[in-house]
Design a protein around this motif. Structure first.
Motif, PDB file in Angstrom:
ATOM      1  N   PHE A 133       2.568   1.707  -3.699  1.00 49.45           N
ATOM      2  CA  PHE A 133       1.042   1.726  -4.727  1.00 49.45           C
ATOM      3  C   PHE A 133       0.842   4.019  -3.676  1.00 49.45           C
ATOM      4  O   PHE A 133       0.791   4.889  -5.105  1.00 49.45           O
ATOM      5  CB  PHE A 133      -0.526   1.447  -4.462  1.00 49.45           C
ATOM      6  N   SER A 183       6.516   2.191 -12.491  1.00 47.09           N
ATOM      7  CA  SER A 183       6.064   1.217 -12.451  1.00 47.09           C
ATOM      8  C   SER A 183       5.986   0.465 -10.841  1.00 47.09           C
ATOM      9  O   SER A 183       7.288   0.774  -9.894  1.00 47.09           O
ATOM     10  CB  SER A 183       7.016  -0.089 -13.203  1.00 47.09           C
ATOM     11  N   ASN A 226       5.120  -5.513  -8.121  1.00 41.40           N
ATOM     12  CA  ASN A 226       4.202  -6.918  -6.835  1.00 41.40           C
ATOM     13  C   ASN A 226       5.650  -7.332  -6.411  1.00 41.40           C
ATOM     14  O   ASN A 226       6.615  -8.044  -6.867  1.00 41.40           O
ATOM     15  CB  ASN A 226       3.944  -7.427  -7.880  1.00 41.40           C
ATOM     16  N   ALA A 272      -4.222   5.119 -10.638  1.00 46.87           N
ATOM     17  CA  ALA A 272      -4.637   4.013 -10.308  1.00 46.87           C
ATOM     18  C   ALA A 272      -4.823   2.481 -11.555  1.00 46.87           C
ATOM     19  O   ALA A 272      -3.842   2.088 -11.532  1.00 46.87           O
ATOM     20  CB  ALA A 272      -5.021   3.970  -9.373  1.00 46.87           C
ATOM     21  N   ASP A 273      -5.601   3.029 -12.283  1.00 49.72           N
ATOM     22  CA  ASP A 273      -5.965   2.342 -13.298  1.00 49.72           C
ATOM     23  C   ASP A 273      -4.678   2.495 -14.773  1.00 49.72           C
ATOM     24  O   ASP A 273      -4.456   0.976 -15.172  1.00 49.72           O
ATOM     25  CB  ASP A 273      -6.855   3.091 -14.441  1.00 49.72           C
ATOM     26  N   ARG A 274      -3.592   3.544 -14.482  1.00 50.69           N
ATOM     27  CA  ARG A 274      -2.588   3.300 -15.709  1.00 50.69           C
ATOM     28  C   ARG A 274      -1.675   2.598 -14.984  1.00 50.69           C
ATOM     29  O   ARG A 274      -0.842   1.582 -15.458  1.00 50.69           O
ATOM     30  CB  ARG A 274      -2.301   4.715 -15.794  1.00 50.69           C
ATOM     31  N   LEU A 275      -1.350   2.541 -13.746  1.00 58.38           N
ATOM     32  CA  LEU A 275      -0.836   1.678 -12.985  1.00 58.38           C
ATOM     33  C   LEU A 275      -0.824   0.143 -13.251  1.00 58.38           C
ATOM     34  O   LEU A 275      -0.044  -0.259 -13.673  1.00 58.38           O
ATOM     35  CB  LEU A 275      -0.441   2.313 -11.528  1.00 58.38           C
ATOM     36  N   SER A 276      -1.852  -0.207 -13.409  1.00 62.82           N
ATOM     37  CA  SER A 276      -2.392  -1.324 -13.019  1.00 62.82           C
ATOM     38  C   SER A 276      -1.940  -2.102 -14.409  1.00 62.82           C
ATOM     39  O   SER A 276      -2.043  -3.497 -14.996  1.00 62.82           O
ATOM     40  CB  SER A 276      -3.509  -1.851 -12.968  1.00 62.82           C
ATOM     41  N   LYS A 277      -2.536  -0.935 -15.688  1.00 64.72           N
ATOM     42  CA  LYS A 277      -1.692  -1.571 -16.998  1.00 64.72           C
ATOM     43  C   LYS A 277      -0.623  -1.084 -17.636  1.00 64.72           C
ATOM     44  O   LYS A 277      -0.913  -1.143 -18.670  1.00 64.72           O
ATOM     45  CB  LYS A 277      -3.056  -0.082 -18.188  1.00 64.72           C
ATOM     46  N   SER A 278       0.141  -0.921 -16.470  1.00 62.03           N
ATOM     47  CA  SER A 278       1.802  -0.529 -17.454  1.00 62.03           C
ATOM     48  C   SER A 278       1.935   0.576 -18.007  1.00 62.03           C
ATOM     49  O   SER A 278       2.400   0.015 -19.340  1.00 62.03           O
ATOM     50  CB  SER A 278       2.509  -2.190 -17.263  1.00 62.03           C
ATOM     51  N   ASP A 317       6.715  -9.696 -11.973  1.00 65.50           N
ATOM     52  CA  ASP A 317       6.989  -8.431 -12.623  1.00 65.50           C
ATOM     53  C   ASP A 317       8.967  -7.891 -12.761  1.00 65.50           C
ATOM     54  O   ASP A 317       8.844  -7.626 -12.645  1.00 65.50           O
ATOM     55  CB  ASP A 317       6.650  -7.163 -11.228  1.00 65.50           C
ATOM     56  N   SER A 351       0.476  -1.107   0.403  1.00 62.24           N
ATOM     57  CA  SER A 351      -0.063   0.595   0.082  1.00 62.24           C
ATOM     58  C   SER A 351       0.978   1.286  -0.111  1.00 62.24           C
ATOM     59  O   SER A 351       0.863   1.732  -0.708  1.00 62.24           O
ATOM     60  CB  SER A 351      -0.830  -0.232   1.136  1.00 62.24           C
TER      61      SER A 351
END
Length: 851
Positions: A321, A412, A415, A340-346, A422, A318
């Protein structure tokens, strides 16, 4: 490791098993390196005919769990028989996970062993364990009392050993010849663990060398001379924490993590712009990522070298992020949900709005240009380079920042899941549109503990280390230092930014690591039989490892007031009495009186450190002769190896010098308070006055490193030792040479039990006033007429740095004792060298275990 694999295959080793880490990402990284660096060439029949590779690339690349482990590591018996017949090697790259290892072991037993038995020749197997301190350690103390069937026994080491020596009842073929080699940069736990682990080092320990500007082949050193120059040197702790300190490669953080993060990111982006400008003919990261290439060769040729930054905020995902979202917000992404969405999609690239920051805070950005220019000049001085590396003008850097670096830099979060892959992606790739540049050309990685084990960051320039550990372990924190590597071609652009306390810990870890390497190399040069058992050092504020329970620490210094209670029994003349009387016959001496009483006698001139050491080495005991084959001797040989790496001791001189054993006399069990260790310590102190010995700390400041001390100041403050005889209340001693002294010695009458004096320092009266006698440890103070330290409430336990020391002989003769016996007390000032050796719980006598 891959070099040893290649040599083994050249020598026709039949089966090589590479254990490639405990994480999916490490397993796949190692598999990819083995393919690209060792198993080269196009896939096809030619490659298949030269080796049998298990698993294959498609199975390794498949999502975790997609391919059953029984299939992943399956050997077809017919293929194995053909490989053995044709002397075609079998190469296995296995994940170091209990389930993977059990599956591999079963496949070897089912698909290989029978063919090996039928081969009619020796079948040679080599197992290489990468990151061998991760997962391969057993702690005997933790497992003590565990049920062998239902207990919580650690399975990875046992499953590894099962590969060649299975416990399942299926015995290994008699013609199987197996060798296990463990690789790790941090061998603390490997060396400290007991032989309870079948993987504990029993045959050899080898230190690999690194490229630097010094080092010889024979005798071997920890580094070797790299004729290509400083750009090809290994950039490790020696550069970051010692040689290039003046270049400012390590910078302390401030009070505000947000400010530190913003400034560190600016530093990384400016460094990336400089590297981009230097790489003439290459595309920038933004252009490369938006270009489709016609071939693999074109994509590789035109893509820039990767550049990386690492931010290590804490072990909490946490937190990782949160700092990533804060960073993207600072860079112009105001919508945290979108970020956050961009981070999840790299796809979390820095916003081009950050370019406006170049205008509003130009002075802050330009500071990094000045810092890098200063670093380049200091690097030139450090490595004796004729010309400092030039930096582009700020205008050119600013243009590169706006056009390529800022829009081409991705954030990036890596994980921490063991099953995640990752890894950074540094290879070109192909889709239906054509060839593309690697994804991670310019990336800010935000990570926790996953980066502490084996993952490589190419082109790493900037590391922001925000965390501080309340209970640090040296091996774990050394593994976090991703900034080590071959980075000298751009070392002036490298920065490690961390709290000052953390930087000091990193430097201490490196010093101890170099001490360990020097000890191993010394043993290799000695070519002695048996395995080296080098000391593993820790610190007063950190432990060597957390993988071994209840580690203890053994200092090197004998303490502030060691007392040698060991005495001879008095049934015959004491050789130590002859030592004392001869000393006082041949040197001037004077009475010492205090509080109206004659307390003893003292030599008029003090001894040097070396003279004091030789005096104590002259002590002889009827019931104590430890010899040189014991843990004390081994410990002092380890220390001496580090001393002599900085310059040889005089010929024939050793640190630890107990009397030679007489013919036919067995060595005594060595004592923790061995009298001869005090003489060894004094010789060490004397040697360290002209040497920056690794792994040592000054006794007055254990946070500091002796290797960074001002030796001229140390030499000026070195102690002298006053030599005295303390009188007792008994009769005048008239035997064993005492009658020939020009003064009378009255004996002490202290009780003796089991060959030792019951009491130590006598006449202690801590609150004694100026006209009273405070105690024997101040004997020389009274002789010199010096003011004693403050009373007990403020009294330090040590004599301060720069003080003189004391060696005080106690002549003891109780009723019925024919000959007097001699005990000795020693007062040692602060200011000498010390170390903190890690000891395992079962080592009651010393810091190293017997092999």
């Amino acid at each position: 490791m891959l070099g040893v694999t290649a040599l083994a295959l050249d020598k026709q080793v039949d089966l090589v098993v590479v254990l490639a880490g405990t994480r999916i990402s490490l397993w796949r990284q190692t598999f990819g390196r083995l393919q690209s660096q060792l198993d080269t060439g196009d896939d096809g029949p030619v490659k298949e005919r030269r080796r049998l590779l298990v698993p294959n690339l498609g199975e390794v690349s498949a999502p975790a769990g997609r391919v059953p482990l029984s299939t992943l590591y399956k050997f077809e018996p017919a293929q194995v028989r053909r490989a053995i017949r044709e002397r075609r090697p079998v190469v296995v790259v296995a994940m170091k996970h209990a389930d993977h290892l059990r599956a591999l072991g079963k496949s070897i037993r089912d698909g290989v062993f029978r063919s090996v038995e039928a081969a009619g020749r020796d079948f040679r197997m080599l197992v290489l364990d990468d990151e061998a301190d991760d997962g391969s350690i057993l702690d005997a103390l933790v497992e003590e009392g565990e049920d062998p069937v239902y207990g919580k026994l650690k399975q990875i080491p046992r499953a590894i050993a099962d590969l060649w020596d299975p416990r399942s009842g299926v015995g290994a073929p008699s013609n199987l010849r197996a060798t296990y080699v463990a690789y790790t940069a941090t061998p603390h736990s490997n060396l400290l663990q007991e032989d309870h682990n079948p993987l504990a080092p029993k045959d050899f320990v080898v230190a690999l060398r690194t490229a630097f500007d010094r080092g010889t082949i024979a005798p071997r050193e920890t580094t070797f001379h790299e004729p290509k120059g400083y750009k090809s040197y290994y950039t490790g702790g020696e550069t970051f924490y010692r040689r290039a300190m003046a270049a400012g490669l390590c910078r302390p953080t401030g009070d505000d993590p947000a400010v530190d993060t913003a400034d560190a990111v600016r530093g990384f982006l400016v460094a990336s712009a400089i590297m981009q400008i230097r790489a003439a003919g290459k595309l920038g990261p933004h252009a490369a990522l938006t270009t489709t290439f016609s071939s693999r060769e074109e994509a590789a040729r035109r893509s820039p070298q990767p550049r990386s930054m690492l931010i290590h905020p804490s072990a909490s995902i946490s937190d990782q992020f949160e700092i990533a979202l804060d960073l993207l917000d600072w860079a112009g992404h105001s919508d945290r949900v979108d970020s956050a969405d961009r981070l999840s999609k790299s796809t979390a690239y820095l916003s081009e709005l950050l370019s406006t920051n170049l205008d509003s805070e130009r002075d802050i950005w330009q500071r990094w240009h000045k810092r890098y220019a200063d670093s380049a000049e200091q690097v030139r001085n450090t490595f004796d380079v004729p010309i400092a590396r030039s930096l582009p003008e700020w205008g050119e850097i600013e243009a590169a920042l706006r056009e390529e670096i800022i829009p081409g830099t991705r954030v990036s979060v890596v994980n921490s899941d063991h099953d995640a892959d990752d890894r950074p992606e540094y290879d070109v790739w192909l889709d239906q549109d054509g060839w593309h540049a690697p994804r991670d050309l310019s990336t800010i990685f935000i990570s926790g503990n996953v980066m502490s084990r084996g993952i490589t960051l190419e082109g790493l320039t900037t590391t922001l280390f925000l965390r501080q550990t309340s209970n640090p372990f040296a091996d774990s924190q050394m593994q976090m230092q991703r900034w080590f590597g071959y980075r000298n071609s751009y070392v002036e652009l490298c920065r490690v930014i961390a709290p000052q306390e953390q930087l000091a810990l990193f430097a201490a870890y490196h010093d101890n690591d170099e001490a360990l390497r020097q000890a191993v190399v010394h043993a290799m040069n000695e070519d002695s039989t048996g395995i080296p058992s080098p000391l593993v050092l820790q610190g007063r504020e950190f432990m060597a490892t957390g993988k071994i329970a209840n580690l203890r620490t053994k200092p090197l210094c004998p303490g502030s007031k060691p007392f040698i209670r060991l005495v001879n029994d008095g049934t015959k003349p004491d050789p130590n009495a002859e030592l004392v009387t001869s000393l006082f016959r041949h040197h001037d001496s004077q009475d010492v009186s205090a509080a109206g009483l004659l307390r003893g006698r003292i030599l008029s001139q003090p001894f040097t450190l070396g003279e004091a050491g030789r005096l104590l080495d002259g002590l002889q005991f009827d019931r104590y002769s430890p010899g040189l084959q014991n843990w004390q001797a081994e410990m002092w040989r380890d220390v001496q190896a580090r001393v002599e790496s900085q310059g040889q001791l005089p010929l024939g001189n050793q640190l630890y010098m107990p009397p030679e054993l007489s013919e036919g006399i067995s060595a005594s069990t060595v004592r923790r308070d061995c009298p001869y260790s005090i003489g060894a310590y004094f010789r060490l102190w004397e040697a360290c006055l002209s040497r920056h010995v690794r792994g040592l700390v000054p006794t007055e400041s254990p946070r500091l490193r002796w290797s960074m001390s001002d030796l001229s100041e140390r030499k000026r403050l070195q102690p002298r030792f006053w030599i005295g005889i303390r009188y007792g209340g008994g009769d005048v001693v008239t035997v064993d040479g005492f009658a020939n002294l020009p003064f009378e010695v009255r004996a002490m009458q202290r009780a003796i039990e089991n060959g030792e004096l019951v009491a130590t320092w006598g006449s202690r009266s801590p609150t004694a006033g100026p006209t009273e006698y405070r105690g024997d440890e101040y004997f020389d103070y009274y002789f010199r007429g010096e003011t004693l330290p403050n009373s007990l409430a403020d009294e330090p336990p040590w004599r301060p740095v720069g003080s003189d020391g004391l060696i005080l002989f106690h002549i003891n003769q109780v009723e019925g004792q024919l000959h007097p016996s001699v005990a000795v007390g020693v007062c040692i000032p602060l200011g000498g060298p010390d170390q903190f050796a890690a000891t395992v719980p079962s080592s009651h006598l010393g810091p190293v275990r017997s092999k």
